[in-house]
Design a protein around this motif. Structure first.
Motif, PDB file in Angstrom:
ATOM      1  N   LEU A  62       0.832  -1.206   0.000  1.00  0.00           N
ATOM      2  CA  LEU A  62       0.000   0.000   0.000  1.00  0.00           C
ATOM      3  C   LEU A  62       0.866   1.255   0.000  1.00  0.00           C
ATOM      4  N   HIS A  63       1.993   1.183   0.698  1.00  0.00           N
ATOM      5  CA  HIS A  63       2.916   2.327   0.703  1.00  0.00           C
ATOM      6  C   HIS A  63       3.482   2.559  -0.699  1.00  0.00           C
ATOM      7  N   GLN A  64       3.790   1.476  -1.389  1.00  0.00           N
ATOM      8  CA  GLN A  64       4.281   1.590  -2.768  1.00  0.00           C
ATOM      9  C   GLN A  64       3.223   2.208  -3.672  1.00  0.00           C
ATOM     10  N   ILE A  65       1.965   1.843  -3.432  1.00  0.00           N
ATOM     11  CA  ILE A  65       0.870   2.436  -4.214  1.00  0.00           C
ATOM     12  C   ILE A  65       0.820   3.940  -3.971  1.00  0.00           C
ATOM     13  N   GLY A  66       0.990   4.358  -2.710  1.00  0.00           N
ATOM     14  CA  GLY A  66       1.030   5.789  -2.397  1.00  0.00           C
ATOM     15  C   GLY A  66       2.168   6.484  -3.099  1.00  0.00           C
ATOM     16  N   GLN A  67       3.312   5.820  -3.159  1.00  0.00           N
ATOM     17  CA  GLN A  67       4.461   6.403  -3.860  1.00  0.00           C
ATOM     18  C   GLN A  67       4.195   6.518  -5.359  1.00  0.00           C
ATOM     19  N   MET A  68       3.515   5.529  -5.922  1.00  0.00           N
ATOM     20  CA  MET A  68       3.153   5.601  -7.343  1.00  0.00           C
ATOM     21  C   MET A  68       2.261   6.803  -7.608  1.00  0.00           C
ATOM     22  N   LEU A  69       1.277   7.003  -6.723  1.00  0.00           N
ATOM     23  CA  LEU A  69       0.376   8.150  -6.887  1.00  0.00           C
ATOM     24  C   LEU A  69       1.145   9.467  -6.789  1.00  0.00           C
ATOM     25  N   ASN A  70       2.087   9.523  -5.860  1.00  0.00           N
ATOM     26  CA  ASN A  70       2.896  10.737  -5.717  1.00  0.00           C
ATOM     27  C   ASN A  70       3.702  11.019  -6.974  1.00  0.00           C
ATOM     28  N   LEU A  71       4.222   9.955  -7.599  1.00  0.00           N
ATOM     29  CA  LEU A  71       4.979  10.124  -8.837  1.00  0.00           C
ATOM     30  C   LEU A  71       4.092  10.650  -9.963  1.00  0.00           C
ATOM     31  N   LEU A  72       2.804  10.347  -9.864  1.00  0.00           N
ATOM     32  CA  LEU A  72       1.847  10.839 -10.861  1.00  0.00           C
ATOM     33  C   LEU A  72       1.364  12.254 -10.530  1.00  0.00           C
ATOM     34  N   GLY A  73       1.930  12.834  -9.483  1.00  0.00           N
ATOM     35  CA  GLY A  73       1.534  14.188  -9.094  1.00  0.00           C
ATOM     36  C   GLY A  73       0.280  14.218  -8.247  1.00  0.00           C
ATOM     37  N   ILE A  74      -0.077  13.069  -7.672  1.00  0.00           N
ATOM     38  CA  ILE A  74      -1.279  12.977  -6.839  1.00  0.00           C
ATOM     39  C   ILE A  74      -0.856  12.825  -5.383  1.00  0.00           C
ATOM     40  N   GLN A  75      -1.279  13.746  -4.547  1.00  0.00           N
ATOM     41  CA  GLN A  75      -0.900  13.698  -3.140  1.00  0.00           C
ATOM     42  C   GLN A  75      -1.819  12.744  -2.389  1.00  0.00           C
ATOM     43  N   THR A  76      -1.206  11.871  -1.600  1.00  0.00           N
ATOM     44  CA  THR A  76      -1.972  10.888  -0.842  1.00  0.00           C
ATOM     45  C   THR A  76      -2.018  11.273   0.632  1.00  0.00           C
ATOM     46  N   LEU A  77      -3.222  11.332   1.170  1.00  0.00           N
ATOM     47  CA  LEU A  77      -3.427  11.610   2.596  1.00  0.00           C
ATOM     48  C   LEU A  77      -4.004  10.356   3.238  1.00  0.00           C
ATOM     49  N   THR A  78      -3.511  10.006   4.391  1.00  0.00           N
ATOM     50  CA  THR A  78      -3.934   8.783   5.061  1.00  0.00           C
ATOM     51  C   THR A  78      -4.781   9.115   6.291  1.00  0.00           C
ATOM     52  N   THR A  79      -5.919   8.420   6.423  1.00  0.00           N
ATOM     53  CA  THR A  79      -6.787   8.639   7.588  1.00  0.00           C
ATOM     54  C   THR A  79      -7.192   7.295   8.186  1.00  0.00           C
ATOM     55  N   GLY A  80      -7.661   7.354   9.440  1.00  0.00           N
ATOM     56  CA  GLY A  80      -8.230   6.171  10.080  1.00  0.00           C
ATOM     57  C   GLY A  80      -7.240   5.126  10.527  1.00  0.00           C
ATOM     58  N   LEU A  81      -5.968   5.513  10.723  1.00  0.00           N
ATOM     59  CA  LEU A  81      -4.983   4.538  11.189  1.00  0.00           C
ATOM     60  C   LEU A  81      -5.162   4.303  12.690  1.00  0.00           C
ATOM     61  N   ARG A  82      -5.786   3.221  13.053  1.00  0.00           N
ATOM     62  CA  ARG A  82      -5.938   2.880  14.466  1.00  0.00           C
ATOM     63  C   ARG A  82      -4.587   2.474  15.045  1.00  0.00           C
ATOM     64  N   PRO A  83      -4.459   2.452  16.365  1.00  0.00           N
ATOM     65  CA  PRO A  83      -3.173   2.120  16.993  1.00  0.00           C
ATOM     66  C   PRO A  83      -2.551   0.823  16.493  1.00  0.00           C
ATOM     67  N   GLU A  84      -3.378  -0.226  16.331  1.00  0.00           N
ATOM     68  CA  GLU A  84      -2.822  -1.510  15.893  1.00  0.00           C
ATOM     69  C   GLU A  84      -2.336  -1.447  14.442  1.00  0.00           C
ATOM     70  N   LEU A  85      -3.037  -0.620  13.616  1.00  0.00           N
ATOM     71  CA  LEU A  85      -2.584  -0.444  12.233  1.00  0.00           C
ATOM     72  C   LEU A  85      -1.318   0.392  12.182  1.00  0.00           C
ATOM     73  N   ALA A  86      -1.252   1.419  13.026  1.00  0.00           N
ATOM     74  CA  ALA A  86      -0.052   2.249  13.097  1.00  0.00           C
ATOM     75  C   ALA A  86       1.154   1.411  13.514  1.00  0.00           C
ATOM     76  N   LYS A  87       0.920   0.455  14.426  1.00  0.00           N
ATOM     77  CA  LYS A  87       1.992  -0.441  14.863  1.00  0.00           C
ATOM     78  C   LYS A  87       2.476  -1.301  13.706  1.00  0.00           C
ATOM     79  N   THR A  88       1.542  -1.739  12.869  1.00  0.00           N
ATOM     80  CA  THR A  88       1.908  -2.524  11.691  1.00  0.00           C
ATOM     81  C   THR A  88       2.763  -1.712  10.738  1.00  0.00           C
ATOM     82  N   VAL A  89       2.404  -0.428  10.586  1.00  0.00           N
ATOM     83  CA  VAL A  89       3.189   0.464   9.728  1.00  0.00           C
ATOM     84  C   VAL A  89       4.618   0.553  10.245  1.00  0.00           C
ATOM     85  N   VAL A  90       4.762   0.737  11.527  1.00  0.00           N
ATOM     86  CA  VAL A  90       6.092   0.847  12.129  1.00  0.00           C
ATOM     87  C   VAL A  90       6.876  -0.454  11.946  1.00  0.00           C
TER      88      VAL A  90
END
Length: 273
Positions: free
Chosen positions: A220-248
């Motif tokens: 999913l992070h790679q998908i966000g980077q792809m969008l950024n390369l296309l000039g599309i800014q990605t904003l992330t919402t709704g990251l619960r604590p357990e999801l944030a831990k997964t990100v880390v």
């Protein structure tokens, strides 16, 4: 052999009544109630079955009637659904064997067949039923795989819909369990669609995600980077604590991700630009 010939003629001449005895016997033993059309199909199949058996007693090659194969496949097809169980069909085979064996035992005794001839006929019957059972299971597995793939595609489309909320701004609500198949679907289907819609901001909302692992988070992070390369800014919402831990745990640098508590906050931040 003359006695076998007499049995063959008896089977063919009485195919309809014998088929009724088999079908009614199985339904009674299992206490099953089936639709009239299904019972009629079973009767037609067993009439063909008995006629084919009668004709096959003088043929060395062991075959089965096409109607039996088709009937077996149709039985499997009716069980391919979220609540369908192949066991509902398989439980019918043991009583079917018993009833047909009882019928053939009576016929063999009436015609004075030798034990050898009786065993030969039972072998033919069991071979036909075994092939029918195999065809039912194989068809169920094949159709189930196709059904699962179709369902998987449909769920992938539903799990990551693009919602255009205003010109240049869309929300990508991620729903349910995101696996590698769905992540790949987003990359191949959703990203090109975002580019076609000429969107400037995509709000990826994680609040509807049930389970996610570190590998999928990297996708999913790679998908966000792809969008950024296309000039599309990605904003992330709704990251619960357990999801944030997964990100880390995934090793993704959090400073690269623009996060907000909810979609409203993300929209408010866009209005400030």
């Amino acid at each position: 052999m003359n006695l076998v010939f007499n049995v063959s003629n008896h089977l063919i001449d009485n195919a309809e009544s014998l088929a009724e005895e088999i079908v009614d016997g199985v339904l009674n033993r299992l206490k099953l109630e089936i639709p009239l059309w299904e019972k009629e199909q079973a009767l037609e199949m067993y009439i063909d079955f008995i006629n084919f058996l009668g004709d096959s007693l003088f043929v060395d090659e062991e075959k089965v009637p096409e109607s039996l194969i088709e009937w077996s496949k149709n039985n499997a097809a009716r069980q391919v659904s979220p609540k369908g169980k192949i066991s509902e069909i398989m439980v019918r085979y043991p009583p079917t064997r018993e009833i047909i064996t009882d019928i053939m035992t009576k016929i063999s005794l009436n015609f004075g067949l030798s034990l050898e001839d009786f065993a030969f006929i039972l072998k033919r019957i069991n071979n036909m039923l075994d092939i029918s059972l195999n065809e039912t299971v194989f068809a169920f597995e094949r159709l189930s795989d196709n059904y699962k793939k179709k369902t998987q595609r449909e769920l992938a489309e539903l799990s990551a819909p693009i919602v255009l909320i205003k010109k240049g701004v869309a929300v990508l609500p991620l729903i349910g369990i995101i696996d590698s198949y769905r992540a790949n679907h987003i990359m191949k289907k959703v990203v090109p669609k975002v580019a076609e819609l000429q969107i400037n901001y995509v709000i990826a909302d994680f609040s509807g995600i049930l389970i996610i692992d570190t590998d999928i988070m990297r996708h999913l992070h790679q998908i966000g980077q792809m969008l950024n390369l296309l000039g599309i800014q990605t904003l992330t919402t709704g990251l619960r604590p357990e999801l944030a831990k997964t990100v880390v745990n995934s090793g993704i640098e959090m400073s690269e991700i623009t996060t907000f508590a909810n979609v409203k906050q993300a929209l408010d931040s866009i209005h400030q630009y």
